[in-house]
Design a protein around this motif. Structure first.
Motif, PDB file in Angstrom:
ATOM      1  N   ALA A 149       0.829  -1.210   0.000  1.00  0.00           N
ATOM      2  CA  ALA A 149       0.000   0.000   0.000  1.00  0.00           C
ATOM      3  C   ALA A 149       0.858   1.251   0.000  1.00  0.00           C
ATOM      4  CB  ALA A 149      -0.917  -0.004   1.226  1.00  0.00           C
ATOM      5  N   ALA A 150       1.969   1.223   0.723  1.00  0.00           N
ATOM      6  CA  ALA A 150       2.864   2.383   0.767  1.00  0.00           C
ATOM      7  C   ALA A 150       3.467   2.656  -0.608  1.00  0.00           C
ATOM      8  CB  ALA A 150       3.970   2.149   1.795  1.00  0.00           C
ATOM      9  N   ARG A 151       3.876   1.601  -1.306  1.00  0.00           N
ATOM     10  CA  ARG A 151       4.438   1.786  -2.642  1.00  0.00           C
ATOM     11  C   ARG A 151       3.417   2.439  -3.571  1.00  0.00           C
ATOM     12  NH1 ARG A 151       3.473  -0.438  -7.135  1.00  0.00           N
ATOM     13  NH2 ARG A 151       4.959  -0.448  -8.849  1.00  0.00           N
ATOM     14  N   GLU A 152       2.191   1.921  -3.564  1.00  0.00           N
ATOM     15  CA  GLU A 152       1.144   2.486  -4.426  1.00  0.00           C
ATOM     16  C   GLU A 152       0.850   3.940  -4.062  1.00  0.00           C
ATOM     17  OE1 GLU A 152      -2.178  -0.041  -3.920  1.00  0.00           O
ATOM     18  OE2 GLU A 152      -1.298  -1.754  -4.981  1.00  0.00           O
ATOM     19  N   TYR A 157       0.660   9.703  -4.834  1.00  0.00           N
ATOM     20  CA  TYR A 157       0.594  10.991  -4.148  1.00  0.00           C
ATOM     21  C   TYR A 157       1.955  11.632  -3.858  1.00  0.00           C
ATOM     22  CZ  TYR A 157      -4.279   9.774  -3.232  1.00  0.00           C
ATOM     23  OH  TYR A 157      -5.591   9.432  -3.366  1.00  0.00           O
ATOM     24  N   GLY A 158       3.050  10.861  -3.973  1.00  0.00           N
ATOM     25  CA  GLY A 158       4.359  11.410  -3.654  1.00  0.00           C
ATOM     26  C   GLY A 158       4.709  11.242  -2.182  1.00  0.00           C
ATOM     27  N   ALA A 159       5.805  11.887  -1.789  1.00  0.00           N
ATOM     28  CA  ALA A 159       6.363  11.695  -0.452  1.00  0.00           C
ATOM     29  C   ALA A 159       5.459  12.212   0.648  1.00  0.00           C
ATOM     30  CB  ALA A 159       7.730  12.373  -0.361  1.00  0.00           C
ATOM     31  N   PRO A 219      12.752   9.845  -6.415  1.00  0.00           N
ATOM     32  CA  PRO A 219      12.991  10.983  -5.521  1.00  0.00           C
ATOM     33  C   PRO A 219      12.623  10.682  -4.073  1.00  0.00           C
ATOM     34  CG  PRO A 219      11.839  11.686  -7.512  1.00  0.00           C
ATOM     35  CD  PRO A 219      11.807  10.192  -7.499  1.00  0.00           C
ATOM     36  N   ILE A 220      11.564   9.901  -3.876  1.00  0.00           N
ATOM     37  CA  ILE A 220      11.124   9.568  -2.517  1.00  0.00           C
ATOM     38  C   ILE A 220      12.104   8.605  -1.864  1.00  0.00           C
ATOM     39  CG2 ILE A 220       9.265   8.520  -1.165  1.00  0.00           C
ATOM     40  CD1 ILE A 220       7.418   9.273  -3.571  1.00  0.00           C
ATOM     41  N   LEU A 221      12.508   7.579  -2.605  1.00  0.00           N
ATOM     42  CA  LEU A 221      13.377   6.558  -2.046  1.00  0.00           C
ATOM     43  C   LEU A 221      14.773   7.098  -1.760  1.00  0.00           C
ATOM     44  CD1 LEU A 221      12.356   3.465  -4.201  1.00  0.00           C
ATOM     45  CD2 LEU A 221      11.356   4.318  -2.086  1.00  0.00           C
ATOM     46  N   SER A 222      15.245   8.046  -2.566  1.00  0.00           N
ATOM     47  CA  SER A 222      16.585   8.580  -2.357  1.00  0.00           C
ATOM     48  C   SER A 222      16.626   9.624  -1.252  1.00  0.00           C
ATOM     49  CB  SER A 222      17.123   9.183  -3.657  1.00  0.00           C
ATOM     50  OG  SER A 222      16.301  10.252  -4.086  1.00  0.00           O
ATOM     51  N   GLY A 246      -0.547  14.350 -12.509  1.00  0.00           N
ATOM     52  CA  GLY A 246      -0.744  13.169 -11.673  1.00  0.00           C
ATOM     53  C   GLY A 246      -0.034  11.968 -12.260  1.00  0.00           C
ATOM     54  N   CYS A 247       0.615  11.180 -11.402  1.00  0.00           N
ATOM     55  CA  CYS A 247       1.349   9.999 -11.871  1.00  0.00           C
ATOM     56  C   CYS A 247       0.449   9.062 -12.659  1.00  0.00           C
ATOM     57  CB  CYS A 247       1.942   9.247 -10.676  1.00  0.00           C
ATOM     58  SG  CYS A 247       3.133  10.196  -9.738  1.00  0.00           S
TER      59      CYS A 247
END
Length: 217
Positions: A30-33, A38-40, A115-118, A176-177
């Motif tokens: 769910a967090a990945r989706e 929605y982004g970070a 960008p979120i993961l880094s 939007g993604c």
């Protein structure tokens, strides 16, 4: 916060209870989706809602947002590595193996997640080193097979593919993604056609290497 429910396995060590393990998997998925959509800035409330658990359940598994992002990073990297290795060992057309890897890796929406993961978790170089090496070997092998079969142009390298994938799956600013996601497969095919031999136009510069990706050149 309460500890995750554990039971002892036959060796005497702790083992996560099956329902707790399923909750953890649901939270990571769910967090990945949610990060992609929605982004970070997505709230933990939204992640909990998508996972079908309460906020307290998230905190029983993950100390904070950074720990959750770290786990998403590892999960995405695991899937991409496994995809690359299975594509390398698949039978049939060598270029089709490259296509399978490119489309499968793009499905992870790494452009939206990068960008979120880094930015969102502590450095993970040691944890990811083995996975990165496995990914590099597999992608190199996939491209070597296609090149030996005469279907991959000779002036591209694995770094070119790994650079292009995040770029082709990165949402445009202010969009939007998910709204642009429906175009990704179309643009990936344009990219793949550009990798095919014979090449129509010489490429400027040199092929991107793994060292380029690591910033060592």
């Amino acid at each position: 916060m309460g500890a995750v429910s554990m039971t002892a396995d036959r060796s005497g060590g702790p083992r996560m209870r099956a329902d707790a393990s399923r909750n953890r998997e649901r939270i990571v998925a769910a967090a990945r989706e949610a990060f992609v959509e929605y982004g970070a800035e997505v709230t933990l409330d939204e992640i909990a809602r998508r996972a079908g658990v309460g906020n307290a359940t998230i905190y029983r598994h993950f100390a904070d947002r950074s720990e959750l992002i770290r786990q998403v990073t590892l999960e995405v990297m695991n899937r991409i590595v496994e995809l690359a290795e299975s594509s390398l060992t698949s039978e049939g057309d060598a270029f089709e193996a490259l296509r399978r890897f490119v489309h499968g890796a793009a499905d992870e929406r790494i452009g939206a997640l990068c960008p979120i993961l880094s930015d969102g978790c502590r450095p993970m170089a040691d944890e990811l080193a083995d996975k990165r090496e496995r990914l590099e070997r597999a992608v190199q092998g996939i491209m070597d097979r296609a090149r030996d079969a005469g279907s991959l142009r000779p002036d591209v390298g694995p770094g070119d593919v790994l650079i292009a994938l995040p770029q082709l799956t990165r949402p445009l600013p202010g969009t939007g993604c998910l709204k642009l996601g429906r175009f990704i497969d179309r643009h990936l095919e344009l990219f793949l056609d550009g990798l095919r031999a014979p090449a129509r136009t010489p490429l400027p510069g040199a092929a991107a290497t793994f060292e380029d990706l690591r910033g060592q050149n």
